[in-house]
Design an enzyme around this catalytic site. Structure first.
Site, PDB file in Angstrom:
ATOM      1  N   LYS A   1      42.056  44.594  24.994  1.00  0.00           N
ATOM      2  CA  LYS A   1      43.317  44.317  24.289  1.00  0.00           C
ATOM      3  C   LYS A   1      43.438  45.194  23.047  1.00  0.00           C
ATOM      4  O   LYS A   1      44.499  45.728  22.743  1.00  0.00           O
ATOM      5  CB  LYS A   1      43.374  42.842  23.857  1.00  0.00           C
ATOM      6  CG  LYS A   1      43.568  41.864  24.974  1.00  0.00           C
ATOM      7  CD  LYS A   1      43.924  40.507  24.358  1.00  0.00           C
ATOM      8  CE  LYS A   1      43.779  39.370  25.324  1.00  0.00           C
ATOM      9  NZ  LYS A   1      44.013  38.069  24.672  1.00  0.00           N
TER      10      LYS A   1
ATOM     11  N   HIS B   1      33.958  41.950  59.194  1.00  0.00           N
ATOM     12  CA  HIS B   1      34.249  43.210  59.881  1.00  0.00           C
ATOM     13  C   HIS B   1      34.514  44.321  58.873  1.00  0.00           C
ATOM     14  O   HIS B   1      35.160  45.299  59.177  1.00  0.00           O
ATOM     15  CB  HIS B   1      35.444  43.037  60.821  1.00  0.00           C
ATOM     16  CG  HIS B   1      35.091  42.225  62.020  1.00  0.00           C
ATOM     17  ND1 HIS B   1      34.912  42.773  63.255  1.00  0.00           N
ATOM     18  CD2 HIS B   1      34.837  40.909  62.149  1.00  0.00           C
ATOM     19  CE1 HIS B   1      34.588  41.824  64.116  1.00  0.00           C
ATOM     20  NE2 HIS B   1      34.536  40.683  63.470  1.00  0.00           N
TER      21      HIS B   1
ATOM     22  N   GLU C   1      33.774  34.643  33.757  1.00  0.00           N
ATOM     23  CA  GLU C   1      34.082  34.649  32.328  1.00  0.00           C
ATOM     24  C   GLU C   1      33.156  33.699  31.554  1.00  0.00           C
ATOM     25  O   GLU C   1      32.892  33.916  30.374  1.00  0.00           O
ATOM     26  CB  GLU C   1      35.556  34.244  32.133  1.00  0.00           C
ATOM     27  CG  GLU C   1      36.167  34.734  30.833  1.00  0.00           C
ATOM     28  CD  GLU C   1      37.683  34.505  30.770  1.00  0.00           C
ATOM     29  OE1 GLU C   1      38.263  33.949  31.720  1.00  0.00           O
ATOM     30  OE2 GLU C   1      38.276  34.881  29.749  1.00  0.00           O
TER      31      GLU C   1
END
Lengths: 415, 415
Positions: A406, A297, A276
């Protein structure tokens, strides 16, 4: 200091030389952060400046919460919960955490899954509960609706008056929906420092209140953060930031690899911090969390033979709290050897394999799973991140891109 | 079929046209997988071919395990545990999972953290325990030493004879250290199918035994896998694979975003499937797991404004098992609306924000959290992955890069 974080670079000489060339700019960035005239730098030197009366109030309130509930539900998203969660997973030494008589801390409001929240309510509904809502505005959808669902549970369980007394809030001092509700309903509140962004807020009431409620020694955590302001540790952060700024120009992805599950949630916090802060203006490397040995793995194949887009930051605990020595009739060559030695072998084996394909490696050695080490680690990473951002020429304290989803979400709900 | 997986593409017309151009090659890849003359394609059509006597043996053994223990510890790494863990987190419908009287399944041996394993032993030591060790060779360090530590616990707790009777193994039919030990000690074993690699093994004894022990309806899971072999579903996988093969040439990272925590472990399984199958010969996109809404408040900034290196695959549950309708005096505009509607709004808000910056989006709609849906989802993803690999020209069934760290690790331990 034998108990301090150490960082070892295996990045090749050229990258270290380029990083050394940034030294004057890294010095200037650090001075700028400490000058106090830049927005959202309230986290700088915060631990040393924290007033004793605020700290005592946090401790008193946390003890009150601990006495009142078996489950303490922290409602928040992003920086409002990742830091506390990281510390709860990380700190496991008995001298850093006194869990007897303390509630289990649970988190809500970082998604809007009905399944997640219904299961959470089912788990807590028959025991005593307190809530902590952490939000600057009180307007963000996910924590808002989780808070509504949990308030309803408390109201049905305790009646309105007692329910309200079991709600604590951390929010803006003056503004916003949550401030108004807190004042109306008489919630005990702490102020969300206006000059500290969410991802830099774990060392503030946002992290300290839930951590103390859970029994973490927050004074040791603060002392660890203060210890990271020594000249030696600040130099460590400047160099780490300079190397990262050089690598940002050469690579696309930074993997943060943890060798102990206790560091997994700290890694998630780091991804927010770096992603961020640095991912903007078309810049930044994508931070990705990697669990070792598990992901050797799985993604290990990609790291070794896929596109070479990585550099990697390895997070290794030098003195884990618990160890196991192998014995038994089948143990063979492993007899008498310990898990910590095997984990070191995984680190060395992975580093050797990745050096062979020229993946730049940064090894961060964390002394132990203590509150002190956590505080030091957090401050070193915050300072590193902020300096890297300034070296890159981006603002490490804004997040304009978060608003876009948003807005789209609210548009959809209004339809 | 209203209860089948659906995939919706928002990738732009050009990518879909390029993908349509791969149709003949995708058809050929599917035929090649089904022809039975390619190594490591034992997972193809496996559910339909699974002999009833093997399935009955798995069920009987799982019921025996359930009757004998409170904790069933599965020891394995990579494909030996990620699939079972994914199903245990995903399947939550009461008609798919009967948990009464079934043990809690725990995992070990996917790291060598002393702290992790000491805490695990501390949790289980006072209750009844059975172990399942899953390893082709028995030689991999991490599960081997975890197995030693857990065998020691059982031997101390039950004495040697009963301890050995509580150990189950899935391993090679003829060869390896674990086969020899199983034969010597009389462990009840199942055969690890030699033509199924770890990351394609969840629909085989590897996944079925622990899932049945935990109470999952494995016949429904198998029926789901078989349902994914309809012409319609195979077409779905071919198109998904073709679009992914086109995007591999244009992007660096595929984010797998889940909107419900029940899908988090399935996402981790997907990362292994795609990363290990496609990340080789300098090719492949890096698969990264993203938790929504959490990571929209952390990495979301990077996705929106950082380097545009992504395409994203969204994993959305259409009919979650649990929902919550918001009510209460403070609920305001949210009154009467449900978490599932809010979660849909997050999906739409995120998609709108990401379309605006030209991130290609693939939406995978999963009908529900049932065993049937899980089986279908797994087979669609396995087929998609194998076809993508063949379209890319890589071998989707080998993992030569995983050996490199193992060699380095053993070199270190020998020093």
């Amino acid at each position: 200091m034998s108990d301090a974080i150490k960082i070892v670079y295996e990045t090749g000489a050229e990258i270290l030389e380029d990083a050394a060339g940034l030294r004057a700019r890294a010095d200037a960035a650090k001075e700028r952060l400490y000058a106090g005239d830049m927005d959202f730098t309230g986290w700088v030197n915060y631990a040393a400046r924290l007033p004793e009366d605020l700290l005592s109030d946090i401790e008193r309130t946390a003890d009150e919460i601990a006495a009142r509930c078996k489950y303490f539900v922290v409602i928040g998203i992003g920086g409002s919960y990742l830091g506390a969660r990281a510390a709860l997973s990380f700190v496991d030494r008995a001298d850093s955490k006194a869990t007897a008589g303390r509630p289990e801390v649970l988190f809500a409001g970082f998604n809007v899954s009905g399944t997640y929240h219904a299961n959470l309510i089912d788990k807590i509904k028959d025991d005593d509960v307190c809530l902590l809502i952490i939000s600057k505005s009180g307007g963000t959808l996910e924590p808002s609706v989780a808070f509504l669902a949990l308030k309803k549970l408390l109201t049905e369980k305790y009646g309105r008056e007692e329910a309200l007394s079991r709600i604590y809030a951390i929010t803006d001092e003056h503004n916003g929906k949550l401030r108004a509700e807190s004042d109306n309903n008489g919630y005990k509140t702490f102020i969300l420092p206006p000059d500290i962004g969410g991802r830099y807020s774990v060392i503030s009431p946002v992290g300290l209140l839930p951590l103390k409620a859970a029994g973490v020694d927050i004074r040791a955590l603060l002392a660890g953060a203060v210890s990271a302001e020594s000249e030696e540790m600040i130099d460590l952060a400047k160099k780490f930031a300079s190397v990262r700024a050089v690598l940002e120009q050469k690579k696309t992805v930074e993997t943060f690899a943890f060798f102990d599950p206790s560091v997994e949630d700290f890694t998630a916090w780091s991804l927010q911090l770096f992603g961020e802060s640095e991912g903007k203006d078309g810049r930044g490397v994508l931070p990705v969390g990697v669990g070792i040995s598990r992901d050797l793995h799985s993604l290990g194949q990609f790291f070794q033979d896929g596109r070479q887009i990585f550099y990697e930051t390895l997070l290794f605990i030098e003195n884990p709290t618990h160890d196991i020595t192998v014995s038994g009739e089948d143990a063979g060559d492993y007899t008498g050897r310990s898990f910590s030695e095997f984990n070191r072998a995984v680190l060395e084996g992975m580093a050797k394999a990745h050096r062979a394909v020229d993946i730049p490696i940064i090894r961060v050695f964390i002394p132990e799973n203590s509150a002190y080490a956590f505080g030091q680690l957090v401050y070193v990473f915050e300072l590193t991140c902020a300096i890297t951002g300034l070296l890159m020429g981006v603002n490490p304290f804004d997040q304009p891109g978060v608003e876009a989803y948003k807005k789209g979400m609210l548009d959809y709900l209004r339809k």
